[in-house]
Design a protein around this motif. Sequence first.
Motif, short mmCIF file in Angstrom:
data_model
loop_
_atom_site.label_atom_id
_atom_site.label_comp_id
_atom_site.label_asym_id
_atom_site.label_seq_id
_atom_site.Cartn_x
_atom_site.Cartn_y
_atom_site.Cartn_z
N UNK B 86 26.66 -29.98 42.55
CA UNK B 86 27.36 -31.21 42.96
C UNK B 86 28.75 -31.28 42.35
N UNK B 87 28.88 -30.66 41.15
CA UNK B 87 30.22 -30.66 40.55
C UNK B 87 31.17 -29.77 41.36
N UNK B 88 30.59 -28.66 41.86
CA UNK B 88 31.41 -27.76 42.69
C UNK B 88 31.86 -28.51 43.95
N UNK B 118 27.93 -38.68 44.24
CA UNK B 118 27.78 -37.55 43.32
C UNK B 118 27.53 -38.06 41.90
N UNK B 119 28.26 -39.10 41.54
CA UNK B 119 28.08 -39.71 40.24
C UNK B 119 26.63 -40.17 40.07
N UNK B 120 26.14 -40.86 41.12
CA UNK B 120 24.77 -41.34 41.08
C UNK B 120 23.78 -40.19 40.92
N UNK B 121 24.06 -39.12 41.68
CA UNK B 121 23.18 -37.94 41.58
C UNK B 121 23.20 -37.37 40.17
N UNK B 122 24.40 -37.35 39.56
CA UNK B 122 24.52 -36.81 38.20
C UNK B 122 23.67 -37.63 37.24
N UNK B 123 23.74 -38.98 37.39
CA UNK B 123 22.94 -39.84 36.53
C UNK B 123 21.46 -39.55 36.77
N UNK B 124 21.13 -39.41 38.06
CA UNK B 124 19.73 -39.17 38.41
C UNK B 124 19.25 -37.83 37.82
N UNK B 125 20.11 -36.82 37.87
CA UNK B 125 19.72 -35.53 37.26
C UNK B 125 19.55 -35.69 35.76
N UNK B 126 20.43 -36.44 35.16
CA UNK B 126 20.35 -36.68 33.71
C UNK B 126 19.06 -37.35 33.32
N UNK B 278 39.72 -31.14 34.86
CA UNK B 278 38.57 -31.64 34.11
C UNK B 278 37.25 -31.17 34.76
N UNK B 279 37.26 -31.14 36.11
CA UNK B 279 36.06 -30.67 36.81
C UNK B 279 35.78 -29.21 36.48
N UNK B 280 36.87 -28.43 36.39
CA UNK B 280 36.69 -27.03 35.98
C UNK B 280 36.00 -26.94 34.63
N UNK B 281 36.49 -27.78 33.72
CA UNK B 281 35.89 -27.80 32.38
C UNK B 281 34.43 -28.23 32.46
N UNK B 282 34.20 -29.26 33.29
CA UNK B 282 32.84 -29.78 33.43
C UNK B 282 31.92 -28.70 33.97
N UNK B 283 32.41 -28.00 35.01
CA UNK B 283 31.57 -26.95 35.59
C UNK B 283 31.27 -25.87 34.56
N UNK B 284 32.31 -25.49 33.82
CA UNK B 284 32.05 -24.44 32.83
C UNK B 284 31.13 -24.95 31.73
N UNK B 285 31.21 -26.25 31.45
CA UNK B 285 30.29 -26.83 30.45
C UNK B 285 28.84 -26.71 30.93
N UNK B 286 28.64 -27.01 32.22
CA UNK B 286 27.28 -26.95 32.77
C UNK B 286 26.82 -25.49 32.85
N UNK B 287 27.75 -24.62 33.28
CA UNK B 287 27.40 -23.21 33.38
C UNK B 287 27.03 -22.65 32.01
N UNK B 288 27.78 -23.12 31.04
CA UNK B 288 27.50 -22.70 29.67
C UNK B 288 26.09 -23.12 29.24
N UNK B 289 25.78 -24.38 29.54
CA UNK B 289 24.46 -24.87 29.19
C UNK B 289 23.39 -24.07 29.90
#
Lengths: 468, 360
Positions: B86-88, B118-126, B278-289
């Motif tokens: 979803x971040x992509x 997408x925000x809602x989905x992110x919360x839901x995934x969390x 920031x989204x790039x950073x976010x994606x790499x943060x998730x990929x990292x995790x």
Amino acid sequence: MSKISAMMDTGKRSLMNSQTALQTVGHNIANKSTEGFSRQRVELLSNVPIGEGGLQIGMGARAGVVTRVNNPWLEKQIQKEGMSMGYEDARADGLSRVEQIYNEQNNKGLNQYVTDFFNGFRELSNNPESLASRTMVREAAVGMTKDFGRVTSQLRGVQEDLDAQLKTTVGEINEITKEIASLNEKIQTIEVQKVPANDERDRRDLLLKKLGDKIDITWAEGRDGLVTVTAGRTAILVSGIGSSELKAQPTNTRDRMEIFFQGTGTPANVTEQITGGRIGGILNVRDEVVENLLTHVDNLAYTLATEVNKAHIEGFDRHGKNGVLFFEQPEQVKGAASTMSMNRTIFNDVSKIAAASRPDAAGDNTVANVISALQYRQVMDGGTATMDDYYNTQVGQVGAMVQRAVKSQESQKNVMNQLTNIRESISGVSLDEETTKMIEFQKTYDASARLIKTADEMFDTVLNLKRL
Amino acid sequence: MRIADKMAFNQVNQNLGKNRSDMSELQNQAATQKRINKPSDDPLAAARVLAARTEEHGNSQFVKNINNAKSFLEFSDQSLGELSDILVRAKELAVSQSNDASGNAETRMVTASEIEQIYNQAVQIGNRKLGERFVFAGYRTQTTPFDHAGNYFGDDGDMKVQTNKDSFVAMNIPGNKVFLGRGLDGDGIVRPRYETPTTVQDVKEFQQEEINRKEQNEDVERNYLMTRGPASEFQSNGKHKQDPVTGAQGVNLFNVLKGMETSLKANDKEGVQESLDLLDQAISQVVLARSEVGSRVMAVNNTMDSLQKAIVDNKTTASQLEDADAFQVISDINKTDSTLKATLETSGKLIQPSLLDFLR
């Protein structure tokens, strides 16, 4: 003296000798299977001859004494080895029972219950929130405490059984010593007449062996033919025609049978003096082997309970409350295994199991991990062995002990068999031999009768001289 | 040597007794297929068998632990996969709306509502749950970790499970790390120690550390500037140091998405462009995790392989130590059987005749 009547007389005595000899053969055959019997033999002696002019005329034979064919030194050796046999037998019997308690080859034992207990905490660590995994911890803990209890109570059971054996054995000893004393009296009465008391001596020898099988004794025969028997160092069981009893009873200080000597004064505790015979073996297993094992089980239970408690009390339960003791903390090592039990509060409410290292964190499993890691930590023997090592070593040692005991028992049995064989080769009855003797004496009897018949005919001849 | 009758009987008795007991021992071995039926049969081996069994039971439990950890990790991985998807998508949208060629006020407004979804989905995934447990709540598995505003109610606990005698693996990733980037950037947040406490002493130290850490982190949190709000208000704490280990910078996913939504609604092209970074950073943060989760799965898989090998090894050891050699046992039985028969036959001869038998 007329030669013919002397002939008659010789024949008559020979008849009687043959009867005596045949009677002894019969006695031997009849006692072929009697335990402790020594074959007997009639000593036949030729009578003193009569000198008549330049002639020496034999006057036939007479029966001397009936002796038993027996090697007293060998009898004593058998009695001594019998003492070791009794010791080894009792030990092997007792230890085999102990071994069953530690036998995990076929059934579930302490080792497995301990593993289950720690696995319970591993399962809890997987899912500290779940009541199901908490209940598993409780069940595993209950199973383990029960098994600690089982091992202790079975070990105690062996001790109790050995106590019962002691009591029975002491009763048998008292019967035997009474009989020895009465045999002393009989032997004295008989032998005062210069006749050997063969059967009584055989019986007494046998009883001394049987006594030695039960308890370590020393004995000696005096010149009067009486034996004095001492058990241990000081308990004089038989002296002359009198005997004293032993008694097995618990003391005030200990709930185990001790052996008392009921002499003339106050009963004396002689337990420590007895190191041989069945009683020696029983005491060794009961007071050393089993006590030792009990201490080890207690050690294990104490360490386990204490270490688990130490960790558990640092934790927090499912409601974020401080951890309580997991097990009732045993006050001392002694008896720890039999009194081991879960803290009642936890037993009733498994949510009190403290898996977390901090309050308010349902998924925190840090303390559960610490407790399960305990299984692989070297907490026994001053930090040199894990609890598993410690217990498995015990099992190995019990096994080795039993193996050694059984081997000693077997080799002692061989020694006994060999000695018994030697004894039989000397004192045992052989049917072939007795049959041969029987034929021999029967022929003698036959021939003597013919001699008498001949003498009778000779008398007839003399008496009828005038008519001829 | 003089042979008395009793000797012959004794001998027969002993020999028969020995043969019979040998036979019963062998029969027992044949029936159980085990050489060791009690510790005294071979004390050393019996103790080793016991040790092997203990190890086997421990290992089976570790296998269970690993399976449990694996399903947790795989579920986390799957969720993180969706999150990165979803971040992509958000990034695609940001790209398309970051220039005036493909975006205008109207499309940005429409996109804003998709970003909201997408925000809602992110919360839901969390707030995903595996069974009864929130996957991204740290230790607080029974507390919903994120509210709709993106506030975190979990903690940063690592749930570690024992996967071998002396190794522990964390089976979760705390939500504040993945979603809020806390403790990733040089933001001053101290994360819990990596080693698993295994002794009481360790636990005590660990508990003290945790108390200190909590105070320290609260202090940092107090001075942390919230970056939610209109794009113009967006700012980071200005440190922008990279995590020395991961090389990543921590960002708050919710803030990024919220900020992007605000920028889109405000038709703020620069804001959207900023979101792109920031989204790039976010994606790499998730990929990292995800890669962290993935490497743990790999680690437990490796442990699993060696455990399964150990289980087989243990079984082999135990079996080599205690199993009866069937051929040996059967041939021994045959041997003992013929010995027994021979003994019986000779015994009969030994006992039967005496002189009496020839005197009829």
